[in-house]
Motif scaffolding. Structure first.
Motif, mmCIF file in Angstrom:
data_model
loop_
_atom_site.group_PDB
_atom_site.id
_atom_site.type_symbol
_atom_site.label_atom_id
_atom_site.label_comp_id
_atom_site.label_asym_id
_atom_site.label_seq_id
_atom_site.Cartn_x
_atom_site.Cartn_y
_atom_site.Cartn_z
ATOM 1 N N SER A 161 65.947 0.115 36.170
ATOM 2 C CA SER A 161 64.984 -0.938 36.473
ATOM 3 C C SER A 161 63.785 -0.333 37.180
ATOM 4 C CB SER A 161 65.671 -1.960 37.392
ATOM 5 O OG SER A 161 64.722 -2.620 38.183
ATOM 6 N N ASP B 95 58.300 -5.948 45.010
ATOM 7 C CA ASP B 95 57.498 -7.153 45.249
ATOM 8 C C ASP B 95 57.646 -8.083 44.048
ATOM 9 O OD1 ASP B 95 55.870 -6.111 43.201
ATOM 10 O OD2 ASP B 95 54.602 -5.057 44.637
ATOM 11 N N PHE B 96 56.758 -9.082 43.954
ATOM 12 C CA PHE B 96 56.870 -10.046 42.842
ATOM 13 C C PHE B 96 55.687 -9.950 41.868
ATOM 14 C CE2 PHE B 96 59.917 -11.610 45.874
ATOM 15 C CZ PHE B 96 60.986 -11.936 45.049
ATOM 16 N N LEU B 97 54.999 -8.803 41.893
ATOM 17 C CA LEU B 97 53.858 -8.636 40.994
ATOM 18 C C LEU B 97 54.322 -8.139 39.619
ATOM 19 C CD1 LEU B 97 51.406 -7.026 43.569
ATOM 20 C CD2 LEU B 97 51.598 -9.430 42.893
ATOM 21 N N HIS C 286 62.952 -10.422 37.981
ATOM 22 C CA HIS C 286 61.949 -11.492 37.819
ATOM 23 C C HIS C 286 60.863 -11.180 36.792
ATOM 24 C CE1 HIS C 286 58.934 -9.365 40.279
ATOM 25 N NE2 HIS C 286 59.964 -8.979 41.020
ATOM 26 N N ARG C 287 60.805 -9.935 36.287
ATOM 27 C CA ARG C 287 59.812 -9.594 35.255
ATOM 28 C C ARG C 287 60.437 -9.030 33.981
ATOM 29 N NH1 ARG C 287 55.624 -12.594 36.585
ATOM 30 N NH2 ARG C 287 54.599 -11.964 38.501
ATOM 31 N N ILE D 218 66.573 -9.705 44.753
ATOM 32 C CA ILE D 218 65.776 -10.658 43.952
ATOM 33 C C ILE D 218 64.361 -10.142 43.673
ATOM 34 C CG2 ILE D 218 64.900 -12.078 45.885
ATOM 35 C CD1 ILE D 218 65.524 -14.507 43.962
ATOM 36 N N ASP D 219 63.853 -9.220 44.491
ATOM 37 C CA ASP D 219 62.510 -8.683 44.226
ATOM 38 C C ASP D 219 62.559 -7.469 43.298
ATOM 39 O OD1 ASP D 219 63.592 -6.913 46.077
ATOM 40 O OD2 ASP D 219 61.690 -6.611 47.143
ATOM 41 N N ASP D 220 63.712 -7.217 42.705
ATOM 42 C CA ASP D 220 63.820 -6.159 41.706
ATOM 43 C C ASP D 220 63.071 -6.641 40.456
ATOM 44 O OD1 ASP D 220 64.783 -4.549 39.494
ATOM 45 O OD2 ASP D 220 66.302 -3.809 40.880
ATOM 46 N N HIS D 221 62.174 -5.799 39.955
ATOM 47 C CA HIS D 221 61.337 -6.222 38.811
ATOM 48 C C HIS D 221 62.137 -6.488 37.538
ATOM 49 C CE1 HIS D 221 56.999 -5.334 40.227
ATOM 50 N NE2 HIS D 221 57.774 -5.637 41.258
ATOM 51 N N CYS E 32 56.746 -0.764 43.721
ATOM 52 C CA CYS E 32 58.193 -0.453 43.757
ATOM 53 C C CYS E 32 58.329 1.035 44.065
ATOM 54 C CB CYS E 32 58.844 -0.743 42.407
ATOM 55 S SG CYS E 32 58.548 -2.416 41.821
ATOM 56 N N PRO F 206 63.289 -2.605 43.119
ATOM 57 C CA PRO F 206 62.838 -3.654 44.048
ATOM 58 C C PRO F 206 61.499 -3.265 44.664
ATOM 59 C CG PRO F 206 64.950 -2.661 44.760
ATOM 60 C CD PRO F 206 64.398 -1.806 43.667
#
Ligand SMILES: Cc1ncc(COP(=O)(O)O)c(C=O)c1O
Length: 243
Positions: free
Chosen positions: A135, A140-142, A68-69, A62-65, A148, A138
């Protein structure tokens, strides 16, 4: 409290807490084992460093950019009679997309190609398509991919018994704004405009919608190119056709 008089029954839901992967795996296996046809006979993940045949394990952190980005690019290749159609041309486009998205692949081109061929062979699937992603990976969520450590490479085989559509289909022009050229030519995972354009077509009882640019030129469909055959049977491509 009696359920019928409870003004907010949703508030009493008890969510299970799983502290081990074993419990999660059991649940995932339950979902995939309940007679659901296995449409994805193989996946590759550079995070695992292997080809995965168990659909319950075909997951992305889930923290793969890319998750979430939307910092990821992809490409495809049709699989027909066990052959990957135009894989090299698609791989070239894939690497052009990754370069535009500033994602440095974790492997050289030849390794990416070998992985895709081995994944397809391991799937034993002869008809369908493959899809693959690069991608930021993974971390973080920044927004920045600085956190990464390594870009990720994923691939999947999708079994599909498709056949060429020879009948005419109804299409509409889309009211969903089209992507600017920079994002339309970089094959990235941000497909929300494409999703909405398809839904718009479905709502209007059509098969697909087609984007027309501000000057009235026909651009493309949400996952297809548009071409025309003139009376003299010459293909006329997008840029020369004004609606
Ligand atoms: C937006 C869009 N246009 C066109 C295409 C057709 O691409 P290809 O050149 O692989 O046939 C696709 C395929 O995924 C697409 O998503």
């Amino acid at each position: 409290m009696d359920g019928s008089s409870d003004p907010n029954p949703g508030a009493h839901v008890q969510v299970p807490v799983y502290s081990t992967g074993v419990e999660v795996l059991e649940k995932l296996k339950e979902q995939w084992g309940s007679g659901r046809k296995q449409a994805y006979p193989a996946m590759y993940s550079s995070v695992i460093g292997a080809i995965i045949l168990d659909p319950a394990m075909m997951v992305i952190p889930i923290d793969d950019h890319m998750v979430h980005r939307g910092h990821g690019v992809f490409d495809t290749a049709m699989l027909m009679d066990g052959y990957l159609y135009e894989l090299d041309a698609h791989l070239d486009r894939f690497l052009r997309s990754s370069s535009k998205a500033k994602i440095t692949p974790p492997f050289p081109r030849e390794t990416l190609r070998t992985i895709l061929i081995q994944m397809t062979a391991a799937s034993k699937c002869k008809k369908g398509s493959i899809r693959y992603w690069l991608s930021a990976g993974p971390g973080d969520f920044l927004l920045s991919p600085k956190g990464c450590p390594k870009a990720a490479f994923y691939g999947v085989v999708i079994g599909n018994d498709y056949s060429q559509c020879k009948e005419g289909v109804k299409v509409v022009t889309s009211n969903t704004p089209m992507k600017p050229p920079m994002f339309a030519t970089m094959k990235n995972v941000n497909y929300l405009p494409n999703v909405l354009a398809v839904m718009e077509a479905e709502e209007k009882g059509a098969f697909a919608s087609i984007w027309v640019d501000e000057q009235g030129y026909i651009a493309e469909g949400p996952n297809v190119n548009v071409a025309f055959i003139s009376k003299s049977r010459i293909w006329c491509f997008l840029h020369s056709i004004k609606s």
